[in-house]
Design a protein around this motif. Structure first.
Motif, PDB file in Angstrom:
ATOM      1  N   LEU A 127       4.636   5.096  -5.174  1.00 19.06           N
ATOM      2  CA  LEU A 127       4.028   5.495  -3.907  1.00 19.06           C
ATOM      3  C   LEU A 127       5.021   5.398  -2.764  1.00 19.06           C
ATOM      4  N   GLN A 128       5.020   6.402  -1.902  1.00 18.02           N
ATOM      5  CA  GLN A 128       5.837   6.385  -0.694  1.00 18.02           C
ATOM      6  C   GLN A 128       4.963   6.027   0.502  1.00 18.02           C
ATOM      7  N   THR A 129       5.595   5.575   1.553  1.00 16.92           N
ATOM      8  CA  THR A 129       4.946   5.246   2.831  1.00 16.92           C
ATOM      9  C   THR A 129       3.746   4.321   2.652  1.00 16.92           C
ATOM     10  N   GLN A 130       3.830   3.399   1.735  1.00 13.09           N
ATOM     11  CA  GLN A 130       2.758   2.442   1.480  1.00 13.09           C
ATOM     12  C   GLN A 130       3.108   1.093   2.092  1.00 13.09           C
ATOM     13  N   ASP A 131       2.284   0.626   3.011  1.00 10.45           N
ATOM     14  CA  ASP A 131       2.501  -0.675   3.644  1.00 10.45           C
ATOM     15  C   ASP A 131       2.179  -1.781   2.643  1.00 10.45           C
ATOM     16  N   VAL A 132       2.991  -2.822   2.637  1.00  8.74           N
ATOM     17  CA  VAL A 132       2.803  -3.938   1.709  1.00  8.74           C
ATOM     18  C   VAL A 132       2.498  -5.191   2.509  1.00  8.74           C
ATOM     19  N   ASP A 133       1.484  -5.915   2.080  1.00  8.89           N
ATOM     20  CA  ASP A 133       1.112  -7.181   2.713  1.00  8.89           C
ATOM     21  C   ASP A 133       1.771  -8.320   1.942  1.00  8.89           C
ATOM     22  N   ILE A 134       2.574  -9.095   2.647  1.00  5.31           N
ATOM     23  CA  ILE A 134       3.255 -10.237   2.043  1.00  5.31           C
ATOM     24  C   ILE A 134       2.516 -11.491   2.495  1.00  5.31           C
ATOM     25  N   ALA A 135       1.775 -12.111   1.588  1.00 10.17           N
ATOM     26  CA  ALA A 135       0.983 -13.301   1.932  1.00 10.17           C
ATOM     27  C   ALA A 135       1.879 -14.402   2.487  1.00 10.17           C
ATOM     28  N   GLY A 136       1.439 -15.028   3.573  1.00 10.80           N
ATOM     29  CA  GLY A 136       2.180 -16.117   4.174  1.00 10.80           C
ATOM     30  C   GLY A 136       3.344 -15.673   5.037  1.00 10.80           C
ATOM     31  N   GLU A 137       3.533 -14.378   5.199  1.00  5.68           N
ATOM     32  CA  GLU A 137       4.646 -13.827   5.975  1.00  5.68           C
ATOM     33  C   GLU A 137       4.100 -13.040   7.163  1.00  5.68           C
ATOM     34  N   SER A 138       4.862 -12.997   8.228  1.00  3.61           N
ATOM     35  CA  SER A 138       4.536 -12.120   9.353  1.00  3.61           C
ATOM     36  C   SER A 138       5.270 -10.804   9.140  1.00  3.61           C
ATOM     37  N   SER A 139       5.035 -10.210   7.955  1.00  6.54           N
ATOM     38  CA  SER A 139       5.741  -8.989   7.562  1.00  6.54           C
ATOM     39  C   SER A 139       4.787  -8.026   6.875  1.00  6.54           C
ATOM     40  N   GLU A 140       4.941  -6.764   7.236  1.00  3.41           N
ATOM     41  CA  GLU A 140       4.261  -5.661   6.571  1.00  3.41           C
ATOM     42  C   GLU A 140       5.286  -4.555   6.379  1.00  3.41           C
ATOM     43  N   PRO A 141       6.198  -4.743   5.422  1.00  8.33           N
ATOM     44  CA  PRO A 141       7.230  -3.732   5.207  1.00  8.33           C
ATOM     45  C   PRO A 141       6.650  -2.448   4.622  1.00  8.33           C
ATOM     46  N   VAL A 142       7.393  -1.372   4.808  1.00  8.12           N
ATOM     47  CA  VAL A 142       7.033  -0.075   4.248  1.00  8.12           C
ATOM     48  C   VAL A 142       8.225   0.381   3.399  1.00  8.12           C
ATOM     49  N   PRO A 143       8.279  -0.047   2.136  1.00  2.58           N
ATOM     50  CA  PRO A 143       9.414   0.321   1.286  1.00  2.58           C
ATOM     51  C   PRO A 143       9.499   1.839   1.107  1.00  2.58           C
ATOM     52  N   ASP A 144      10.674   2.313   0.752  1.00  2.63           N
ATOM     53  CA  ASP A 144      10.830   3.739   0.481  1.00  2.63           C
ATOM     54  C   ASP A 144      10.033   4.145  -0.751  1.00  2.63           C
ATOM     55  N   LEU A 145       9.850   3.208  -1.675  1.00  5.00           N
ATOM     56  CA  LEU A 145       9.030   3.457  -2.858  1.00  5.00           C
ATOM     57  C   LEU A 145       8.443   2.137  -3.326  1.00  5.00           C
ATOM     58  N   VAL A 146       7.155   2.152  -3.619  1.00  5.98           N
ATOM     59  CA  VAL A 146       6.433   1.013  -4.180  1.00  5.98           C
ATOM     60  C   VAL A 146       5.963   1.443  -5.558  1.00  5.98           C
ATOM     61  N   VAL A 147       6.192   0.624  -6.569  1.00  4.60           N
ATOM     62  CA  VAL A 147       5.776   0.970  -7.929  1.00  4.60           C
ATOM     63  C   VAL A 147       4.799  -0.087  -8.423  1.00  4.60           C
ATOM     64  N   LEU A 148       3.629   0.389  -8.895  1.00  2.00           N
ATOM     65  CA  LEU A 148       2.628  -0.513  -9.446  1.00  2.00           C
ATOM     66  C   LEU A 148       1.875   0.175 -10.563  1.00  2.00           C
ATOM     67  N   SER A 149       1.203  -0.611 -11.368  1.00  2.00           N
ATOM     68  CA  SER A 149       0.407  -0.085 -12.467  1.00  2.00           C
ATOM     69  C   SER A 149      -0.858   0.552 -11.912  1.00  2.00           C
ATOM     70  N   PRO A 150      -1.286   1.701 -12.445  1.00  2.00           N
ATOM     71  CA  PRO A 150      -2.536   2.311 -11.980  1.00  2.00           C
ATOM     72  C   PRO A 150      -3.744   1.405 -12.229  1.00  2.00           C
ATOM     73  N   GLU A 151      -3.603   0.479 -13.170  1.00  2.00           N
ATOM     74  CA  GLU A 151      -4.713  -0.421 -13.498  1.00  2.00           C
ATOM     75  C   GLU A 151      -5.034  -1.415 -12.388  1.00  2.00           C
ATOM     76  N   VAL A 152      -4.065  -1.692 -11.502  1.00  2.00           N
ATOM     77  CA  VAL A 152      -4.297  -2.675 -10.429  1.00  2.00           C
ATOM     78  C   VAL A 152      -4.444  -2.016  -9.060  1.00  2.00           C
ATOM     79  N   LEU A 153      -4.392  -0.696  -9.019  1.00  2.00           N
ATOM     80  CA  LEU A 153      -4.462   0.030  -7.756  1.00  2.00           C
ATOM     81  C   LEU A 153      -5.826  -0.145  -7.098  1.00  2.00           C
TER      82      LEU A 153
END
Length: 192
Positions: free
Chosen positions: A60-86
């Motif tokens: 996935l492109q342009t997907q914001d990621v929540d990092i628990a315990g961090e004051s960060s919401e990065p938007v990686p160029d590509l995020v890869v995850l299993s469709p089973e956990v989407l």
């Protein structure tokens, strides 16, 4: 000047509308804006996406990621995850669902990609972080996240030159880098 708690900055990012062609992300309490990517960048992301079998991985492109315990919401160029956990919806994807993130280095993102995001993604326990660097014509594969907060880091680092396959064990595949372009007119840097 008014002090604002760093985690509270996320609500401003929700309401903030960057100018067209500008990407905004929250990195350790700081809103960072970057110009839209260039052709070499976009083609690297495209060539990477095309190698991901969609029955096993969603790139996935342009997907914001929540990092628990961090004051960060990065938007990686590509995020890869299993469709089973989407998840079925939402702007923020919890980092614990992500198997790999990819960042393509630009002349303006070198420090963020090699230092800041390395620590953020490790703090989020993302198993694999792939830095694709068209300035230096190599990839840096980081695995085995450890530590917390700004002290978090990846314990394993492998540098692979463009043209050689990148062993993405977390995804069970090898990434062909032979079609990755370079940025020869950009001054080399000293990372990693």
């Amino acid at each position: 000047m008014t002090a604002v708690d760093e985690r509270g900055m996320a609500k401003y990012l929700d309401e903030f509308e960057p100018p067209e062609g500008v990407k905004a992300e929250l990195l350790r309490g700081v809103i960072v804006m970057m110009a839209g990517p260039g052709l070499v960048h976009n083609l690297i992301v495209l060539h990477t996406q095309r190698q991901m079998p969609l029955e096993r991985w969603y790139p996935l492109q342009t997907q914001d990621v929540d990092i628990a315990g961090e004051s960060s919401e990065p938007v990686p160029d590509l995020v890869v995850l299993s469709p089973e956990v989407l998840p079925s919806s939402g702007r923020l994807l919890p980092s614990q669902l992500v198997t790999m993130v990819l960042e393509v280095v630009t002349k303006y993102s070198v420090h963020q990609d090699y230092v800041v995001k390395r620590s953020i993604y490790a703090a989020g326990r993302i198993p694999a972080y792939l830095i694709v660097d068209p300035i230096m014509a190599h990839c840096v594969l980081l695995t085995k996240p450890a530590g917390q907060g700004e002290d978090a880091d990846y314990l394993s680092q492998e540098i692979i030159k463009f043209g050689d396959p990148v062993p993405l064990d977390a995804l069970g595949l090898e990434l062909d880098t032979s079609e990755f372009g370079t940025l020869p007119d950009v001054r080399p840097h000293r990372y990693p």
